[in-house]
Design a protein around this motif. Structure first.
Motif, PDB file in Angstrom:
ATOM      1  N   THR A  23      67.700  19.003 -20.696  1.00 24.99           N
ATOM      2  CA  THR A  23      67.101  19.830 -19.730  1.00 24.99           C
ATOM      3  C   THR A  23      65.889  18.972 -18.968  1.00 24.99           C
ATOM      4  O   THR A  23      65.697  18.818 -18.020  1.00 24.99           O
ATOM      5  N   ARG A  24      65.068  18.212 -19.807  1.00 27.10           N
ATOM      6  CA  ARG A  24      64.274  17.310 -19.217  1.00 27.10           C
ATOM      7  C   ARG A  24      64.846  16.257 -18.432  1.00 27.10           C
ATOM      8  O   ARG A  24      64.094  16.074 -17.350  1.00 27.10           O
ATOM      9  N   THR A  25      65.955  15.648 -18.634  1.00 22.29           N
ATOM     10  CA  THR A  25      66.478  14.606 -17.871  1.00 22.29           C
ATOM     11  C   THR A  25      67.180  15.423 -16.389  1.00 22.29           C
ATOM     12  O   THR A  25      66.931  14.588 -15.666  1.00 22.29           O
ATOM     13  N   GLN A  26      67.510  16.609 -16.739  1.00 20.03           N
ATOM     14  CA  GLN A  26      67.736  17.348 -15.366  1.00 20.03           C
ATOM     15  C   GLN A  26      66.761  17.446 -14.555  1.00 20.03           C
ATOM     16  O   GLN A  26      66.701  17.181 -13.390  1.00 20.03           O
ATOM     17  N   ARG A  27      65.512  17.885 -14.888  1.00 23.86           N
ATOM     18  CA  ARG A  27      64.156  17.927 -14.437  1.00 23.86           C
ATOM     19  C   ARG A  27      63.592  16.665 -13.817  1.00 23.86           C
ATOM     20  O   ARG A  27      63.368  16.822 -12.805  1.00 23.86           O
ATOM     21  N   VAL A  28      63.776  15.685 -14.452  1.00 24.65           N
ATOM     22  CA  VAL A  28      63.442  14.316 -14.006  1.00 24.65           C
ATOM     23  C   VAL A  28      64.231  13.958 -12.737  1.00 24.65           C
ATOM     24  O   VAL A  28      63.751  13.431 -11.825  1.00 24.65           O
ATOM     25  N   GLY A  29      65.587  14.087 -13.147  1.00 27.63           N
ATOM     26  CA  GLY A  29      66.433  13.977 -11.884  1.00 27.63           C
ATOM     27  C   GLY A  29      66.214  14.659 -10.663  1.00 27.63           C
ATOM     28  O   GLY A  29      66.269  14.256  -9.502  1.00 27.63           O
ATOM     29  N   PHE A  30      65.922  15.890 -10.842  1.00 28.63           N
ATOM     30  CA  PHE A  30      65.609  16.809  -9.717  1.00 28.63           C
ATOM     31  C   PHE A  30      64.319  16.255  -9.028  1.00 28.63           C
ATOM     32  O   PHE A  30      64.064  16.027  -7.880  1.00 28.63           O
ATOM     33  N   ASP A  31      63.274  15.833  -9.954  1.00 28.87           N
ATOM     34  CA  ASP A  31      62.010  15.378  -9.126  1.00 28.87           C
ATOM     35  C   ASP A  31      62.165  14.101  -8.521  1.00 28.87           C
ATOM     36  O   ASP A  31      61.581  13.643  -7.587  1.00 28.87           O
ATOM     37  N   LEU A  32      63.054  13.039  -9.007  1.00 26.34           N
ATOM     38  CA  LEU A  32      63.312  11.833  -8.469  1.00 26.34           C
ATOM     39  C   LEU A  32      64.029  11.996  -7.159  1.00 26.34           C
ATOM     40  O   LEU A  32      63.751  11.101  -6.264  1.00 26.34           O
ATOM     41  N   ALA A  33      64.733  13.103  -7.082  1.00 22.03           N
ATOM     42  CA  ALA A  33      65.546  13.302  -5.895  1.00 22.03           C
ATOM     43  C   ALA A  33      64.622  14.105  -4.886  1.00 22.03           C
ATOM     44  O   ALA A  33      65.135  14.374  -3.817  1.00 22.03           O
ATOM     45  N   ARG A  34      63.373  14.251  -5.341  1.00 14.28           N
ATOM     46  CA  ARG A  34      62.497  14.951  -4.349  1.00 14.28           C
ATOM     47  C   ARG A  34      62.790  16.352  -4.088  1.00 14.28           C
ATOM     48  O   ARG A  34      62.775  16.977  -3.196  1.00 14.28           O
ATOM     49  N   GLY A  35      63.405  17.045  -5.226  1.00 13.90           N
ATOM     50  CA  GLY A  35      63.831  18.252  -4.967  1.00 13.90           C
ATOM     51  C   GLY A  35      62.511  19.291  -4.922  1.00 13.90           C
ATOM     52  O   GLY A  35      62.765  20.648  -4.203  1.00 13.90           O
ATOM     53  N   ASN A  36      61.461  19.066  -5.360  1.00 14.68           N
ATOM     54  CA  ASN A  36      60.252  20.056  -5.538  1.00 14.68           C
ATOM     55  C   ASN A  36      59.258  19.546  -4.327  1.00 14.68           C
ATOM     56  O   ASN A  36      58.724  20.292  -3.716  1.00 14.68           O
ATOM     57  N   GLU A  37      59.194  18.093  -4.177  1.00 16.83           N
ATOM     58  CA  GLU A  37      58.262  17.605  -3.178  1.00 16.83           C
ATOM     59  C   GLU A  37      58.727  16.380  -2.585  1.00 16.83           C
ATOM     60  O   GLU A  37      58.878  15.422  -3.210  1.00 16.83           O
ATOM     61  N   PRO A  38      58.767  16.662  -1.212  1.00 13.94           N
ATOM     62  CA  PRO A  38      59.474  15.379  -0.237  1.00 13.94           C
ATOM     63  C   PRO A  38      58.345  14.347  -0.269  1.00 13.94           C
ATOM     64  O   PRO A  38      57.324  14.688  -0.658  1.00 13.94           O
ATOM     65  N   LEU A  39      58.698  13.168  -0.071  1.00 14.99           N
ATOM     66  CA  LEU A  39      57.731  11.968   0.028  1.00 14.99           C
ATOM     67  C   LEU A  39      56.964  12.335   1.464  1.00 14.99           C
ATOM     68  O   LEU A  39      57.409  12.737   2.439  1.00 14.99           O
ATOM     69  N   VAL A  40      55.499  12.352   1.273  1.00 16.34           N
ATOM     70  CA  VAL A  40      54.682  12.563   2.031  1.00 16.34           C
ATOM     71  C   VAL A  40      54.563  11.534   3.352  1.00 16.34           C
ATOM     72  O   VAL A  40      55.283  10.269   2.885  1.00 16.34           O
ATOM     73  N   GLN A  41      54.233  11.470   4.306  1.00 15.23           N
ATOM     74  CA  GLN A  41      54.099  10.753   5.515  1.00 15.23           C
ATOM     75  C   GLN A  41      52.628   9.774   5.242  1.00 15.23           C
ATOM     76  O   GLN A  41      52.925   8.525   5.676  1.00 15.23           O
ATOM     77  N   ASP A  42      51.920  10.014   4.624  1.00 17.30           N
ATOM     78  CA  ASP A  42      50.538   9.210   4.266  1.00 17.30           C
ATOM     79  C   ASP A  42      51.039   7.956   3.361  1.00 17.30           C
ATOM     80  O   ASP A  42      51.511   8.343   2.169  1.00 17.30           O
TER      81      ASP A  42
END
Length: 114
Positions: A23-42
């Motif tokens: 479960t942890r590795t799935q969440r990490v993968g999701f977070d790294l793929a910017r599933g929760n928060e896209p890369l900001v412009q700043d």
């Protein structure tokens, strides 16, 4: 408690830990793929996000490493080799297995490897 029930408890605990790590590795993968928060412009905020990515990658790598060790322990359980040092064939101390249930070496061989 019989040895068989004790080994079944170890197996159940290893499977539970493996499930948590998966479960942890799935969440990490999701977070790294910017599933929760896209890369900001700043740019400065991007630097913080990418720095956080390095931490997430380390967490993910540690989880995968532990899953591999757990899978090996489960295989050893199935083969009847669990609790026996892979290096010298001596029994692995019960306290060591309680702390690190996927240990593959006895305390003496572990010390020699370090």
């Amino acid at each position: 408690m019989t040895q068989a029930s004790s080994l079944e408890e170890v197996r159940a605990a290893l499977l539970q830990r493996r499930k948590e790590l998966a479960t942890r590795t799935q969440r990490v993968g999701f977070d790294l793929a910017r599933g929760n928060e896209p890369l900001v412009q700043d740019f400065s905020d991007q630097a913080i996000q990418t720095q956080n990515d390095a931490t997430l990658e380390a967490i993910g790598t540690a989880a995968v490493t532990e899953i591999t060790a757990i899978d090996h322990a489960l295989l050893r359980l199935a083969q009847g080799d669990y609790g026996i040092c892979e290096n010298c064939d001596a029994p692995i101390d019960a306290e060591r297995l309680r702390i690190v249930p996927y240990a593959t070496t006895c305390g003496n061989c572990r010390t020699l490897r370090e």
